[in-house]
Scaffold this motif. Sequence first.
Motif, PDB file in Angstrom:
ATOM      1  N   GLU A 185      57.452  49.954  32.960  1.00 30.49           N
ATOM      2  CA  GLU A 185      56.075  50.636  32.411  1.00 30.49           C
ATOM      3  C   GLU A 185      54.541  50.345  33.190  1.00 30.49           C
ATOM      4  O   GLU A 185      54.124  51.523  33.114  1.00 30.49           O
ATOM      5  N   ILE A 186      54.952  49.545  34.619  1.00 31.16           N
ATOM      6  CA  ILE A 186      53.941  50.591  35.610  1.00 31.16           C
ATOM      7  C   ILE A 186      54.405  51.594  36.000  1.00 31.16           C
ATOM      8  O   ILE A 186      52.971  52.859  36.476  1.00 31.16           O
ATOM      9  N   LEU A 187      55.928  52.885  36.582  1.00 34.07           N
ATOM     10  CA  LEU A 187      55.475  53.655  36.547  1.00 34.07           C
ATOM     11  C   LEU A 187      55.360  54.779  35.472  1.00 34.07           C
ATOM     12  O   LEU A 187      54.554  55.806  35.207  1.00 34.07           O
ATOM     13  N   LEU A 188      55.437  54.454  34.128  1.00 36.41           N
ATOM     14  CA  LEU A 188      55.117  55.492  32.870  1.00 36.41           C
ATOM     15  C   LEU A 188      53.430  55.564  32.745  1.00 36.41           C
ATOM     16  O   LEU A 188      52.300  56.737  32.583  1.00 36.41           O
ATOM     17  N   MET A 200      40.753  59.379  43.261  1.00 37.64           N
ATOM     18  CA  MET A 200      39.760  57.646  41.779  1.00 37.64           C
ATOM     19  C   MET A 200      41.149  57.511  40.750  1.00 37.64           C
ATOM     20  O   MET A 200      41.154  56.127  40.425  1.00 37.64           O
ATOM     21  N   LEU A 201      41.872  58.572  40.779  1.00 35.88           N
ATOM     22  CA  LEU A 201      42.587  58.153  39.894  1.00 35.88           C
ATOM     23  C   LEU A 201      43.684  56.970  40.292  1.00 35.88           C
ATOM     24  O   LEU A 201      44.304  55.941  39.352  1.00 35.88           O
ATOM     25  N   ALA A 202      44.435  57.509  42.020  1.00 32.24           N
ATOM     26  CA  ALA A 202      44.986  55.805  41.893  1.00 32.24           C
ATOM     27  C   ALA A 202      44.075  54.435  42.209  1.00 32.24           C
ATOM     28  O   ALA A 202      44.618  53.561  42.017  1.00 32.24           O
ATOM     29  N   ILE A 253      44.328  53.135  38.423  1.00 30.15           N
ATOM     30  CA  ILE A 253      45.886  52.973  37.712  1.00 30.15           C
ATOM     31  C   ILE A 253      45.867  51.658  38.640  1.00 30.15           C
ATOM     32  O   ILE A 253      46.653  50.341  38.201  1.00 30.15           O
ATOM     33  N   THR A 254      45.672  51.821  40.343  1.00 28.98           N
ATOM     34  CA  THR A 254      45.973  50.295  40.677  1.00 28.98           C
ATOM     35  C   THR A 254      45.151  49.164  39.780  1.00 28.98           C
ATOM     36  O   THR A 254      45.884  47.886  39.832  1.00 28.98           O
ATOM     37  N   ASP A 255      44.059  48.982  39.614  1.00 27.06           N
ATOM     38  CA  ASP A 255      43.212  48.295  38.650  1.00 27.06           C
ATOM     39  C   ASP A 255      43.981  48.326  37.463  1.00 27.06           C
ATOM     40  O   ASP A 255      43.969  47.427  36.528  1.00 27.06           O
ATOM     41  N   ALA A 256      44.282  49.239  36.520  1.00 26.70           N
ATOM     42  CA  ALA A 256      45.216  49.126  35.602  1.00 26.70           C
ATOM     43  C   ALA A 256      46.843  48.472  35.593  1.00 26.70           C
ATOM     44  O   ALA A 256      46.505  47.005  35.010  1.00 26.70           O
ATOM     45  N   VAL A 257      46.922  48.451  36.053  1.00 25.18           N
ATOM     46  CA  VAL A 257      48.502  47.122  36.812  1.00 25.18           C
ATOM     47  C   VAL A 257      48.659  46.294  37.387  1.00 25.18           C
ATOM     48  O   VAL A 257      49.429  45.623  37.635  1.00 25.18           O
ATOM     49  N   GLY A 258      46.769  46.246  38.513  1.00 24.98           N
ATOM     50  CA  GLY A 258      46.876  45.189  39.388  1.00 24.98           C
ATOM     51  C   GLY A 258      48.362  45.056  40.717  1.00 24.98           C
ATOM     52  O   GLY A 258      48.302  43.879  41.367  1.00 24.98           O
ATOM     53  N   ILE A 259      48.451  46.551  41.001  1.00 26.43           N
ATOM     54  CA  ILE A 259      49.459  46.524  41.955  1.00 26.43           C
ATOM     55  C   ILE A 259      48.796  48.163  43.062  1.00 26.43           C
ATOM     56  O   ILE A 259      48.035  49.145  41.566  1.00 26.43           O
ATOM     57  N   ARG A 260      48.402  48.009  44.113  1.00 29.99           N
ATOM     58  CA  ARG A 260      47.815  48.813  44.438  1.00 29.99           C
ATOM     59  C   ARG A 260      48.673  50.162  44.506  1.00 29.99           C
ATOM     60  O   ARG A 260      49.950  50.301  45.095  1.00 29.99           O
TER      61      ARG A 260
END
Length: 719
Positions: A464-467, A506-508, A511-518
């Motif tokens: 789910e995170i990679l998608l 900025m995208l990183a 995504i970090t904020d969205a999935v909770g993993i840096r």
Amino acid sequence: MPFAFDFLDDGRVLEWTATDDGADPTVVDDYTPRFFVGPRDPEADIDLTRLRRFYERHPAVIGVECIERRPGFRREAERLLAVDVDVDHVDRVSALARQARQLDAYPVGEVACYNVDFSRGFRYCLERGVDPTPAADLTTLSLSVPVTETTGEAYETLTVAGDTVTGDPATILDAVATAIDRRDPDVLVCSTAEIVPTLYDMAAQVGMDEFTLSRWPDMDYQQLAGQSTYTSYGRVGHSPARYNVPGRAIIDESATFLYDETNLDGVVDLVGRSHKPVQELAWASIGTVLTAIQIREATARGVLTPWNSWRHEFFKPMGTLHDADRGGFIFAPDVGIHENVHELDFSSLYPNIICTRNVSPDVIRCECHRDRADVPGLDYAICDDRGYLVDVLEPIIDDRDAIKAAIRDERATDDPDEERLTALEGRSDALKWILVACFGYQGFANAKFGRIECHEAINAFAREILLTAKQRLEAGGWDVVHGIVDSIWVTPAPDVPASERTDLDMLATEITDAVGIRLEYEAAYDWVAFVPRRNDSAGALTKYFGRLADTDEYKIRGIETRQRSTPPFVEAVQRDCLDRLGEARAPEPVLERLHAAIGRLRAGRVDPDRLTERIRVSKPLEAYTQYTHTVAALERARDQDLAVHPGQQVAYVVVDDDKSSRDRVALAHEVIDSYDAPYYETQLVRAVESVLSPLGWDRDDIRQWLADTTDATLAAYSE
């Protein structure tokens, strides 16, 4: 804090504490090992009276009592038998526990044992609450012998602290004794632990009764275990005999993964986390160390450690079983050479999934939230109570992040402290291996506390995170050219103007904020080549290479250069060809380098040492059915009385591949006057095929080009 522990024949235990000028012993005479026995099923009505009487009469047992303990994370305290063993029989705990399951009074499988198969140093530290982290920096002494010396009863050559000593036994023993007296080492780093008994045998041969490696006057050394061969994940391994020298730890370089992959600082870091003493940790596997850390956490929670894993897999519908039986997400790579590539990696993805999603054997699919669907696609519930595995891994993740930051800061200084950097890098690498193992161990059938549902849940979250990352990156104007579980490679989308493309940093962050993993920006590449599978146009999932931007460094995965069996000459030619490919992005310069290398090979201008192949032996010589190079090498080793066991490596050079006898190869330590040039030419062609296959070339194309070529450019012959 003591760093080494010796179990004397009279039942006493020696604790050795490192000091600035040696080590001090403390004698302990009140230690009693203990294990536990009880019903496997908490609902079973089993009378343990007969079992108690059996142990009370056993000569190796000094006490038995009924006691309340938790036999599992999902069980409350139950009444169990605690069996105290005479310390003289500490190595017989497993045999004593086995007898409990063999009594006729109990049906097979109804009796379970706990805290059984611990190594004795770890058991001692766990039961007495001793931290075996050294109190001072450990001093070391290296001892090594060449392979040709390992067959005789005495050494004629021995390297002591980097200095090679040659001579009769008395000369060699004097050199060792002098080094021992001068350094008084805490750790003996041996190329093979067989050095220890061999030195004592040599001393007996020449009558040097005063020779000793030991710090304790009444004991020279002990043999802890004999050699053995084992299979792990389908791979054959060899465990050499293990020895103990009182007052010193032994690190056997032929049988230590963690010391080999890190250093003494990395080993000591894991000693503090696992409470396995230095010597035991050095020979332990990653999984064994991870298990020890887990056992410490379980003990802190009042939970015993099961001897054998008997966790049943929770019932699940066929559809869920189908959906769960998948690994991490991998995108099919776009075969070819890609310019301006950027790599982003999730920091410790699987360990962080465990910690951020609370994935742990004791809370997965809990009864209290059975109607909740917390795991995407699998509808598993995860309890709100904090899982024990989170408490195991979170400190390791946080500490490794802090160590990596310290490494970056040190490297950024004008005059980096190389000694400090080495220590930090050793610790970082040690923690990395534990984090690498933590996911797979959840699906390992024999893991003490693993559970297959944890393994499935981690993979589901990872997919789910990679998608999610893929979708965000593509929406930001980037094309994904490959992705493997926790890494993703992107290039600017050609149809998106640069002014409309979102910055990767900025995208990183988004995504970090969205999935909770840096999600970290790992590297920029001038170019990356994704390799097709052999005899197939589809991309190989884990074969690629590329040059890092603004450097001469490459990141290489899967091809011959990364394979341990590849001869150094073939590796060097392949790396040279990578440079040529990077400069020209065309096959001709690469093929010219190949042509030149073949010319040197055919002219006999390649040192045979650079053609050595190192192969791991998978089975005994008699078990091979085909006459391979390995078989020929093993026959030559046997002729020279060299013992090469399954799981060990054999090194050889192919000298005449047309022969079907042991003369087909020569062992690496032998004097080699010639080699089989056509054989190694085939190896070169295969290696260059890996380099050129992203351009659509295969070995037939390469062979045709070589056949059509009569002259190579003069530049191709430059060294």
